[in-house]
Motif scaffolding. Structure first.
Motif, PDB file in Angstrom:
ATOM      1  N   VAL A 172      52.145  31.898  41.921  1.00 53.56           N
ATOM      2  CA  VAL A 172      52.381  33.146  42.651  1.00 53.56           C
ATOM      3  C   VAL A 172      53.886  33.295  42.842  1.00 53.56           C
ATOM      4  CG1 VAL A 172      51.971  34.413  44.780  1.00 53.56           C
ATOM      5  CG2 VAL A 172      50.158  32.988  43.824  1.00 53.56           C
ATOM      6  N   ASN A 173      54.430  34.395  42.384  1.00 47.80           N
ATOM      7  CA  ASN A 173      55.875  34.588  42.411  1.00 47.80           C
ATOM      8  C   ASN A 173      56.382  34.884  43.821  1.00 47.80           C
ATOM      9  OD1 ASN A 173      56.316  34.225  39.602  1.00 47.80           O
ATOM     10  ND2 ASN A 173      55.581  36.305  39.221  1.00 47.80           N
ATOM     11  N   PRO A 174      57.647  34.563  44.103  1.00 48.05           N
ATOM     12  CA  PRO A 174      58.229  34.835  45.421  1.00 48.05           C
ATOM     13  C   PRO A 174      58.102  36.317  45.788  1.00 48.05           C
ATOM     14  CG  PRO A 174      59.681  33.434  44.128  1.00 48.05           C
ATOM     15  CD  PRO A 174      58.593  33.874  43.203  1.00 48.05           C
ATOM     16  N   GLY A 175      57.801  36.546  47.067  1.00 47.37           N
ATOM     17  CA  GLY A 175      57.629  37.912  47.535  1.00 47.37           C
ATOM     18  C   GLY A 175      56.180  38.356  47.582  1.00 47.37           C
ATOM     19  N   TYR A 176      55.288  37.549  47.027  1.00 48.42           N
ATOM     20  CA  TYR A 176      53.851  37.855  47.043  1.00 48.42           C
ATOM     21  C   TYR A 176      53.098  36.743  47.767  1.00 48.42           C
ATOM     22  CZ  TYR A 176      54.908  41.320  43.443  1.00 48.42           C
ATOM     23  OH  TYR A 176      55.429  42.388  42.753  1.00 48.42           O
ATOM     24  N   THR A 177      52.076  37.115  48.500  1.00 56.43           N
ATOM     25  CA  THR A 177      51.252  36.133  49.209  1.00 56.43           C
ATOM     26  C   THR A 177      50.202  35.558  48.260  1.00 56.43           C
ATOM     27  OG1 THR A 177      49.597  37.777  49.900  1.00 56.43           O
ATOM     28  CG2 THR A 177      51.525  37.452  51.336  1.00 56.43           C
ATOM     29  N   LYS A 178      49.601  34.460  48.677  1.00 54.95           N
ATOM     30  CA  LYS A 178      48.528  33.868  47.884  1.00 54.95           C
ATOM     31  C   LYS A 178      47.347  34.827  47.785  1.00 54.95           C
ATOM     32  CE  LYS A 178      49.747  29.090  49.053  1.00 54.95           C
ATOM     33  NZ  LYS A 178      50.342  28.787  47.732  1.00 54.95           N
ATOM     34  N   GLY A 179      47.114  35.582  48.857  1.00 56.21           N
ATOM     35  CA  GLY A 179      46.046  36.571  48.829  1.00 56.21           C
ATOM     36  C   GLY A 179      46.295  37.640  47.779  1.00 56.21           C
ATOM     37  N   ALA A 180      47.551  38.072  47.664  1.00 59.14           N
ATOM     38  CA  ALA A 180      47.903  39.063  46.651  1.00 59.14           C
ATOM     39  C   ALA A 180      47.709  38.491  45.253  1.00 59.14           C
ATOM     40  CB  ALA A 180      49.342  39.526  46.839  1.00 59.14           C
ATOM     41  N   GLY A 181      48.094  37.229  45.091  1.00 55.86           N
ATOM     42  CA  GLY A 181      47.916  36.580  43.796  1.00 55.86           C
ATOM     43  C   GLY A 181      46.446  36.456  43.430  1.00 55.86           C
ATOM     44  N   LEU A 182      45.637  36.067  44.412  1.00 57.03           N
ATOM     45  CA  LEU A 182      44.197  35.942  44.164  1.00 57.03           C
ATOM     46  C   LEU A 182      43.599  37.300  43.809  1.00 57.03           C
ATOM     47  CD1 LEU A 182      41.631  34.191  44.203  1.00 57.03           C
ATOM     48  CD2 LEU A 182      41.424  34.706  46.649  1.00 57.03           C
ATOM     49  N   GLY A 183      43.986  38.320  44.555  1.00 56.49           N
ATOM     50  CA  GLY A 183      43.477  39.657  44.278  1.00 56.49           C
ATOM     51  C   GLY A 183      43.863  40.144  42.893  1.00 56.49           C
ATOM     52  N   ALA A 184      45.104  39.872  42.489  1.00 51.71           N
ATOM     53  CA  ALA A 184      45.559  40.287  41.165  1.00 51.71           C
ATOM     54  C   ALA A 184      44.760  39.603  40.067  1.00 51.71           C
ATOM     55  CB  ALA A 184      47.049  39.973  41.002  1.00 51.71           C
ATOM     56  N   GLU A 185      44.441  38.328  40.279  1.00 54.85           N
ATOM     57  CA  GLU A 185      43.656  37.600  39.282  1.00 54.85           C
ATOM     58  C   GLU A 185      42.213  38.105  39.225  1.00 54.85           C
ATOM     59  OE1 GLU A 185      44.607  35.064  37.031  1.00 54.85           O
ATOM     60  OE2 GLU A 185      46.512  35.974  37.573  1.00 54.85           O
ATOM     61  N   ILE A 186      41.646  38.452  40.381  1.00 53.99           N
ATOM     62  CA  ILE A 186      40.276  38.969  40.413  1.00 53.99           C
ATOM     63  C   ILE A 186      40.194  40.303  39.677  1.00 53.99           C
ATOM     64  CG2 ILE A 186      38.468  39.903  41.909  1.00 53.99           C
ATOM     65  CD1 ILE A 186      39.289  37.818  44.001  1.00 53.99           C
ATOM     66  N   VAL A 187      41.075  41.226  40.028  1.00 53.13           N
ATOM     67  CA  VAL A 187      41.027  42.562  39.421  1.00 53.13           C
ATOM     68  C   VAL A 187      41.380  42.489  37.936  1.00 53.13           C
ATOM     69  CG1 VAL A 187      41.992  44.882  39.457  1.00 53.13           C
ATOM     70  CG2 VAL A 187      41.556  43.686  41.611  1.00 53.13           C
ATOM     71  N   GLY A 188      42.382  41.696  37.596  1.00 56.79           N
ATOM     72  CA  GLY A 188      42.771  41.568  36.196  1.00 56.79           C
ATOM     73  C   GLY A 188      41.655  41.020  35.330  1.00 56.79           C
ATOM     74  N   THR A 189      40.965  40.001  35.829  1.00 54.87           N
ATOM     75  CA  THR A 189      39.863  39.426  35.063  1.00 54.87           C
ATOM     76  C   THR A 189      38.678  40.379  35.006  1.00 54.87           C
ATOM     77  OG1 THR A 189      40.564  37.252  35.864  1.00 54.87           O
ATOM     78  CG2 THR A 189      38.442  37.372  34.754  1.00 54.87           C
ATOM     79  N   ALA A 229      50.831  44.599  34.224  1.00 56.99           N
ATOM     80  CA  ALA A 229      50.670  44.848  35.657  1.00 56.99           C
ATOM     81  C   ALA A 229      50.904  43.616  36.505  1.00 56.99           C
ATOM     82  CB  ALA A 229      49.278  45.426  35.928  1.00 56.99           C
ATOM     83  N   THR A 230      50.476  42.447  36.031  1.00 51.42           N
ATOM     84  CA  THR A 230      50.433  41.277  36.920  1.00 51.42           C
ATOM     85  C   THR A 230      51.411  40.159  36.579  1.00 51.42           C
ATOM     86  OG1 THR A 230      48.592  40.349  35.640  1.00 51.42           O
ATOM     87  CG2 THR A 230      48.028  41.693  37.551  1.00 51.42           C
ATOM     88  N   ILE A 231      52.162  40.279  35.502  1.00 49.94           N
ATOM     89  CA  ILE A 231      53.196  39.262  35.247  1.00 49.94           C
ATOM     90  C   ILE A 231      54.144  39.135  36.436  1.00 49.94           C
ATOM     91  CG2 ILE A 231      55.314  38.838  33.917  1.00 49.94           C
ATOM     92  CD1 ILE A 231      53.779  39.513  31.393  1.00 49.94           C
ATOM     93  N   PRO A 232      54.579  40.233  37.067  1.00 47.45           N
ATOM     94  CA  PRO A 232      55.464  40.079  38.235  1.00 47.45           C
ATOM     95  C   PRO A 232      54.793  39.412  39.432  1.00 47.45           C
ATOM     96  CG  PRO A 232      55.608  42.304  37.321  1.00 47.45           C
ATOM     97  CD  PRO A 232      54.418  41.658  36.692  1.00 47.45           C
ATOM     98  N   VAL A 233      53.468  39.393  39.470  1.00 44.46           N
ATOM     99  CA  VAL A 233      52.768  38.831  40.632  1.00 44.46           C
ATOM    100  C   VAL A 233      52.454  37.354  40.443  1.00 44.46           C
ATOM    101  CG1 VAL A 233      50.790  39.088  42.189  1.00 44.46           C
ATOM    102  CG2 VAL A 233      51.733  41.092  41.035  1.00 44.46           C
ATOM    103  N   THR A 234      51.770  37.026  39.348  1.00 42.86           N
ATOM    104  CA  THR A 234      51.331  35.638  39.135  1.00 42.86           C
ATOM    105  C   THR A 234      51.753  35.087  37.781  1.00 42.86           C
ATOM    106  OG1 THR A 234      49.220  36.350  38.186  1.00 42.86           O
ATOM    107  CG2 THR A 234      49.296  35.998  40.574  1.00 42.86           C
ATOM    108  N   GLY A 235      52.442  35.873  36.988  1.00 37.16           N
ATOM    109  CA  GLY A 235      52.688  35.468  35.613  1.00 37.16           C
ATOM    110  C   GLY A 235      51.494  35.783  34.738  1.00 37.16           C
ATOM    111  N   THR A 236      50.423  36.204  35.348  1.00 36.10           N
ATOM    112  CA  THR A 236      49.139  36.567  34.735  1.00 36.10           C
ATOM    113  C   THR A 236      48.411  35.361  34.170  1.00 36.10           C
ATOM    114  OG1 THR A 236      50.058  38.728  34.124  1.00 36.10           O
ATOM    115  CG2 THR A 236      47.923  38.150  33.208  1.00 36.10           C
TER     116      THR A 236
END
Length: 289
Positions: A172-189, A229-236
């Motif tokens: 999870v990249n700086p500036g994003y919470t773990k919750g945001a990272g989890l959400g990004a992975e859920i929606v992306g998948t 969409a999600t590389i900036p959040v979790t690297g995808t």
């Protein structure tokens, strides 16, 4: 060509949309222009004695190996430069992931189904598209292929350089919470697995004869768009094997601190996509007996 278009038009019009909710997709058994594949057995012992079973697993291993090799090497090429203007940039990384999925699904779809992702395998297993033994075997071979692919990249880059560049590990990249990272992975998948279901749907294939040929294209394009969409959040991540292979070879705290997100998120996303497609889109549980 005109005859083919007429056949497709007539086939599509056999299915009325004016039906009760939950029955439209499955209620007209008479006059179907497609064949619904039977549900896969939960476990079939004979499958373990079949060469096709192991051939499919080898295909998943090789596809995931090549996927990690190309994509992680692309990531390394972008990270090593001080300015992204001298590299393919984030767009190039997204194209590498999406393009490789397109190519590899096309190459392996006829052998293993071209999953190349434990989350995709999990979603298809929930929809009873493959057995439990095959699902577990696919996931194991995907993870092993990912580890080997990332390992080859490390061998090319060198241990020190590979470590300094982050090894392509997800976090999870700086500036994003773990919750945001989890959400990004859920929606992306969810986007990916839903696209897989739609692109390989038997009913849609009957209405559009070109769908089976073009199925890898929307799947690869979905991977490309999710990465943008999600590389900036979790690297995808959206692929537990990809995240695991990079984390094991990188083997530093950065690769393991948030690693659970890249398993939990994709599996939840795959579960939701399977439920949505089976229950809402196809209305399988409401099928008329």
């Amino acid at each position: 060509m005109e005859g083919r278009e007429e056949d497709v038009r007539l086939g599509a019009n056999r299915f009325s949309e004016r039906q009760p909710i939950g029955t439209a997709a499955q209620s007209q058994d008479e006059g179907k222009d497609y064949t619904e594949p039977p549900p896969a057995p939960f476990f079939e012992l004979r499958e373990l004695c079949s060469w096709s079973f192991y051939r499919a697993g080898i295909a998943e291993f090789m596809a995931t190996f090549l996927f990690l090799y190309i994509t992680i090497l692309t990531v390394m090429g972008v990270v090593k430069e001080n300015t992204k203007c001298r590299t393919v940039g984030i767009q190039g990384i997204a194209w590498a992931f999406g393009g490789m999925i397109f190519a590899l699904v096309y190459c392996t779809a006829g052998i293993s189904g071209g999953h190349i992702n434990p989350a995709v395998t999990f979603g298809l297993f929930l929809a009873r598209k493959l057995s439990f033994a095959r699902a577990v075997f696919y996931m194991a071979m995907q993870c092993l292929g990912a580890i080997c692919g990332a390992g080859v990249v490390k061998g090319f880059m060198g241990k020190t350089r590979y470590g300094l560049l982050g090894g392509g590990a997800n976090a999870v990249n700086p500036g994003y919470t773990k919750g945001a990272g989890l959400g990004a992975e859920i929606v992306g998948t969810f986007v990916l697995v839903y696209t897989v279901f739609s692109a390989t749907d038997a009913k849609r294939s009957a209405r559009d004869s070109h769908v089976p040929i073009l199925a890898p294209l929307p799947i690869g394009f979905a991977v490309f768009l999710v990465h943008l969409a999600t590389i900036p959040v979790t690297g995808t991540g959206i692929n537990p094997a990809r995240s695991l292979g990079a984390a094991i070879i990188f083997n530093k705290d950065k690769g393991w601190d948030d690693h659970w997100i890249f398993w939990v998120g994709p599996f939840i996303g795959a579960l939701l996509a399977a439920l949505y497609h089976q229950v809402v889109i196809r209305a399988i549980p409401f099928k008329s007996k």
